[in-house]
Design an enzyme around this catalytic site. Structure first.
Site, PDB file in Angstrom:
ATOM      1  N   GLU A   1      35.279  54.388  37.517  1.00 46.90           N
ATOM      2  CA  GLU A   1      36.035  54.278  36.276  1.00 46.90           C
ATOM      3  C   GLU A   1      35.013  53.920  35.197  1.00 46.90           C
ATOM      4  O   GLU A   1      34.288  52.930  35.347  1.00 46.90           O
ATOM      5  CB  GLU A   1      37.071  53.164  36.431  1.00 46.90           C
ATOM      6  CG  GLU A   1      38.042  53.106  35.285  1.00 46.90           C
ATOM      7  CD  GLU A   1      39.078  51.996  35.450  1.00 46.90           C
ATOM      8  OE1 GLU A   1      39.725  51.685  34.450  1.00 46.90           O
ATOM      9  OE2 GLU A   1      39.221  51.435  36.555  1.00 46.90           O
TER      10      GLU A   1
ATOM     11  N   ARG B   1      34.148  46.850  51.521  1.00 45.47           N
ATOM     12  CA  ARG B   1      33.266  46.840  50.359  1.00 45.47           C
ATOM     13  C   ARG B   1      32.032  45.986  50.646  1.00 45.47           C
ATOM     14  O   ARG B   1      32.041  45.162  51.551  1.00 45.47           O
ATOM     15  CB  ARG B   1      34.003  46.352  49.130  1.00 45.47           C
ATOM     16  CG  ARG B   1      34.540  44.938  49.223  1.00 45.47           C
ATOM     17  CD  ARG B   1      35.543  44.618  48.108  1.00 45.47           C
ATOM     18  NE  ARG B   1      34.911  44.520  46.817  1.00 45.47           N
ATOM     19  CZ  ARG B   1      35.208  45.311  45.773  1.00 45.47           C
ATOM     20  NH1 ARG B   1      36.117  46.242  45.886  1.00 45.47           N
ATOM     21  NH2 ARG B   1      34.609  45.150  44.634  1.00 45.47           N
TER      22      ARG B   1
ATOM     23  N   LYS C   1      33.236  44.137  38.051  1.00 46.18           N
ATOM     24  CA  LYS C   1      32.979  44.449  36.651  1.00 46.18           C
ATOM     25  C   LYS C   1      33.520  43.397  35.696  1.00 46.18           C
ATOM     26  O   LYS C   1      32.882  43.065  34.707  1.00 46.18           O
ATOM     27  CB  LYS C   1      33.599  45.801  36.314  1.00 46.18           C
ATOM     28  CG  LYS C   1      32.692  46.955  36.661  1.00 46.18           C
ATOM     29  CD  LYS C   1      33.313  48.254  36.237  1.00 46.18           C
ATOM     30  CE  LYS C   1      33.713  49.043  37.441  1.00 46.18           C
ATOM     31  NZ  LYS C   1      34.454  50.232  37.205  1.00 46.18           N
TER      32      LYS C   1
HETATM   33  P1  ATP Z   1      34.980  46.379  40.471  1.00 49.84           P
HETATM   34  O1  ATP Z   1      35.723  45.808  41.618  1.00 49.84           O
HETATM   35  O2  ATP Z   1      33.604  45.891  40.347  1.00 49.84           O
HETATM   36  O3  ATP Z   1      35.704  46.270  39.169  1.00 49.84           O
HETATM   37  P2  ATP Z   1      35.909  48.993  40.889  1.00 49.84           P
HETATM   38  O4  ATP Z   1      36.273  49.250  42.283  1.00 49.84           O
HETATM   39  O5  ATP Z   1      36.989  48.750  39.938  1.00 49.84           O
HETATM   40  O6  ATP Z   1      34.800  47.881  40.836  1.00 49.84           O
HETATM   41  P3  ATP Z   1      35.309  51.692  40.298  1.00 49.84           P
HETATM   42  O7  ATP Z   1      34.587  52.228  39.130  1.00 49.84           O
HETATM   43  O8  ATP Z   1      36.742  51.951  40.402  1.00 49.84           O
HETATM   44  O9  ATP Z   1      35.030  50.135  40.315  1.00 49.84           O
HETATM   45  O10 ATP Z   1      34.572  52.068  41.635  1.00 49.84           O
HETATM   46  C1  ATP Z   1      34.049  53.329  41.952  1.00 49.84           C
HETATM   47  C2  ATP Z   1      33.905  53.422  43.443  1.00 49.84           C
HETATM   48  O11 ATP Z   1      33.024  52.411  43.917  1.00 49.84           O
HETATM   49  C3  ATP Z   1      35.226  53.215  44.149  1.00 49.84           C
HETATM   50  O12 ATP Z   1      35.348  54.210  45.155  1.00 49.84           O
HETATM   51  C4  ATP Z   1      35.112  51.844  44.728  1.00 49.84           C
HETATM   52  O13 ATP Z   1      35.869  51.732  45.895  1.00 49.84           O
HETATM   53  C5  ATP Z   1      33.611  51.727  44.996  1.00 49.84           C
HETATM   54  N1  ATP Z   1      33.204  50.326  45.008  1.00 49.84           N
HETATM   55  C6  ATP Z   1      33.413  49.393  44.051  1.00 49.84           C
HETATM   56  N2  ATP Z   1      32.935  48.198  44.437  1.00 49.84           N
HETATM   57  C7  ATP Z   1      32.397  48.371  45.674  1.00 49.84           C
HETATM   58  C8  ATP Z   1      31.749  47.511  46.618  1.00 49.84           C
HETATM   59  N3  ATP Z   1      31.557  46.223  46.373  1.00 49.84           N
HETATM   60  N4  ATP Z   1      31.325  48.048  47.796  1.00 49.84           N
HETATM   61  C9  ATP Z   1      31.504  49.352  48.044  1.00 49.84           C
HETATM   62  N5  ATP Z   1      32.106  50.206  47.215  1.00 49.84           N
HETATM   63  C10 ATP Z   1      32.554  49.737  46.035  1.00 49.84           C
HETATM   64 MG    MG Z   2      38.661  50.388  40.117  1.00 48.00          MG
END
Ligand code: ATP
Ligand code: MG
Length: 549
Positions: free
Chosen positions: A36, A267, A279
């Site tokens: 995102e 994760r 984030k």
């Molecule tokens: P955050 O939790 O930091 O806000 P998010 O999951 O909202 O991160 P996205 O931009 O939606 O961030 O994530 C893009 C991809 O990265 C998604 O497929 C998400 O599952 C993966 N992702 C995010 N954080 C992790 C993590 N700690 N380990 C592995 N994959 C991750």
């Molecule tokens: Mg997300």
């Protein structure tokens, strides 16, 4: 041989892919990385990137970069550009498969109308409070909305009016008609569209209804022909909904099987980062100026890691070492640091740098003489050749390489002791006067000359010729948080490590003067360092784990 970034050990995702390939379920493996664009990528994302791109490469498939830009108010082009740069920096390429969920808004809308016509969706006109009050709880079933059975034609008319801007934010939502009594809350008539009169970074003012994540994500996967949609464990309970949406859209004739399959993995969590690896928290660190920006070398962002000197190879190694599992896991921060050390050991040339300088004067060395010592660029890689380092009468050495009264087991400089200047001469320490260490040298002890081995010394210290030294700022970075679980006992900001950066004025061997930004080195005996854009050097990681108890 394993492709870079691919978790080498067999894992459950590989097993699923291999059985799908064995059954000829898909022609080609297609994965996607779906960020995102509402912030910079962090270390956790690196795991997902390595996994998605790594698996696609391993099985001869492809990985799409899909911006999940369904949320109109938060997304920005700056983040899109930074995300692309970060994926490339990690060593992966997606072109020509760059996609935006917002490019599918027209199709998603068309699917939604088809779901209404098929009796699978309805416009709900309850207020937001009523919707949540009627949702029930984990132990109580929800209650049907009074609008649940309104005729399809009426829902269609309302959805079109919503789309055409005839209703204010919050007046109606489009919901899937599934089951208000489902034990899985995600299936209690989830929202598909909400009204938001907001500007979108790509579609501008065209839309004032925006799809929810659950509605957009799986359908986007199917539109792109994604075979294996890998996501983190918190989406496990969303999988039935993922399948339900895609199956309904397929029944309406828009998708052909095989449909995309969602697979969840744990994760990446790291000690000493904990909840900060999200984030939201990272934005807080930046906005409240606890760090200098997204790319502060202490930040667990990929731009921060890059300025810190962390390497793409180190991140790929990390993804390989942590592997994938279905179980929640917390990886020790030292695992990440070891991956960086292991990669840097292979790629970083060696240099001499004095971080806490004091003078050493070789009293019997002629004042105007300069000799050029030959120093290997890498002790295990003779093909990397040698560089020259000038040696003269006055040198910089580390303050702690001298002790007036040597403690037990101290083999470096103290009055009366012999020590080798690394790749140079053996010197005998004579005295310390006015803050300057004095010594005499043995002219026949020059490293690499016949007979030099007859000098048996236990101490071997690095040095830099004072006259030729390149003086530079060196920033000694350390962990951003001082406890293994920041935020566990109190606000995570209170766990920030006050010593996460100290600055020293160092004296470096002259061959470091022309180093360009992002060039990485091992400063012998100190650790790995990288040149920053302002000419300073940043410490990436020490040679050994100094946090080990
Ligand atoms: P955050 O939790 O930091 O806000 P998010 O999951 O909202 O991160 P996205 O931009 O939606 O961030 O994530 C893009 C991809 O990265 C998604 O497929 C998400 O599952 C993966 N992702 C995010 N954080 C992790 C993590 N700690 N380990 C592995 N994959 C991750
Ligand atoms: Mg997300």
């Amino acid at each position: 041989m394993n492709k870079p970034g691919f978790p080498s050990a067999s894992n459950f995702i590989r097993q699923i892919i291999e059985s799908d390939l064995a059954a000829s379920r898909y022609r080609q493996v297609v994965t996607r990385f779906p960020p995102e664009p509402n912030g910079y990528l962090h270390f956790g994302h690196a795991k997902s990137i390595c996994l998605n791109f790594g698996l696609a490469a391993e099985y001869g498939g492809r990985c799409h970069l899909r911006f999940d830009d369904t949320n109109p108010t938060k997304e920005e082009q700056e983040y899109v550009d930074a995300i692309k740069a970060a994926v490339r920096w990690l060593g992966f390429e997606w072109q020509p498969h760059e996609y935006y969920a917002s490019d599918y808004f027209d199709r998603l809308y068309q699917f939604a109308e088809a779901l209404i016509e098929g009796g699978h969706a309805y416009v709900d006109s309850q207020t937001a409070d009523e919707v949540s009050a009627n949702r029930g709880t984990l132990t109580e079933p929800g209650r049907d909305s009074p609008y649940r059975n309104r005729p399809a034609a009426e829902s269609l008319r309302l959805l079109r009016e919503m789309r055409d801007g005839k209703h204010p934010d919050g007046a109606h939502v489009l919901r899937a008609k599934i089951d208000m009594r489902s034990p899985n809350m995600n299936l209690r008539d989830p929202v598909m569209y909400r009204i938001r009169h907001a500007h979108h970074h790509r579609t501008g003012e065209k839309w004032c209804i925006y799809p929810t994540y659950d509605w957009a994500h799986g359908t986007s996967d199917c539109i792109e022909g994604v075979t294996h949609s890998l996501c983190t464990l918190e989406f496990e309970d969303h999988r039935p909904l993922y399948d339900w949406f895609n199956e309904r859209v397929a029944e309406a004739g828009f998708f052909k099987p095989p449909l995309s399959k969602q697979i969840e993995f744990a994760r990446l969590n790291l000690t000493y980062l904990g909840a900060a690896l999200s984030k939201r928290r990272l934005i807080q660190l930046v906005e409240e100026k606890h760090v200098t920006g997204w790319d502060d070398p202490r930040m667990p962002t990929l731009v921060g890691g890059r300025r810190r000197g962390y390497t793409p190879g180190g991140f790929r190694l990390l993804a390989e070492r942590v592997g994938v599992s279905k179980a929640h896991q917390v990886i020790d921060f030292s695992v990440l640091e070891d991956c960086m050390r292991d990669d840097l050991n292979e790629i970083a040339p060696r240099r001499m740098a004095v971080l806490d300088p004091i003078k050493l004067v070789i009293d019997n060395y002629p004042a105007d003489k300069v000799e050029h010592m030959q120093l290997p660029n890498h002790p295990q890689k003779p093909d990397w050749g040698k560089r020259e380092a000038p040696l003269s009468r006055e040198l910089w050495i580390e303050r702690d390489d001298f002790q007036q009264q040597p403690e037990k087991g101290y083999f470096r400089l103290f009055p009366g002791n012999d020590v080798r200047l690394r790749f140079g001469y053996v010197v005998k320490c004579t005295a310390m006067k006015d803050g300057v260490v004095h010594a005499t040298y043995y002219p026949d002890s020059r490293s690499g000359t016949p007979g030099a081995d007859k000098y048996k010394v236990k101490g071997n210290i690095h040095w830099v010729s004072a006259r030729h030294a390149h003086a530079a700022e060196v920033r000694l970075y350390d962990r951003l948080f001082k406890v293994p679980e920041p935020g566990a006992e109190r606000d995570f900001l209170e766990d920030l490590n006050p010593a996460s950066m100290t600055t020293v004025r160092a004296q470096l061997e002259p061959s470091l003067a022309p180093a360009k930004p992002e060039e990485r080195f091992q400063f012998e005996r100190h650790g790995y360092f990288v040149r920053d854009r302002d000419g300073a050097f940043n410490r990436t990681v020490t040679l050994r784990d100094s946090w080990k108890k």
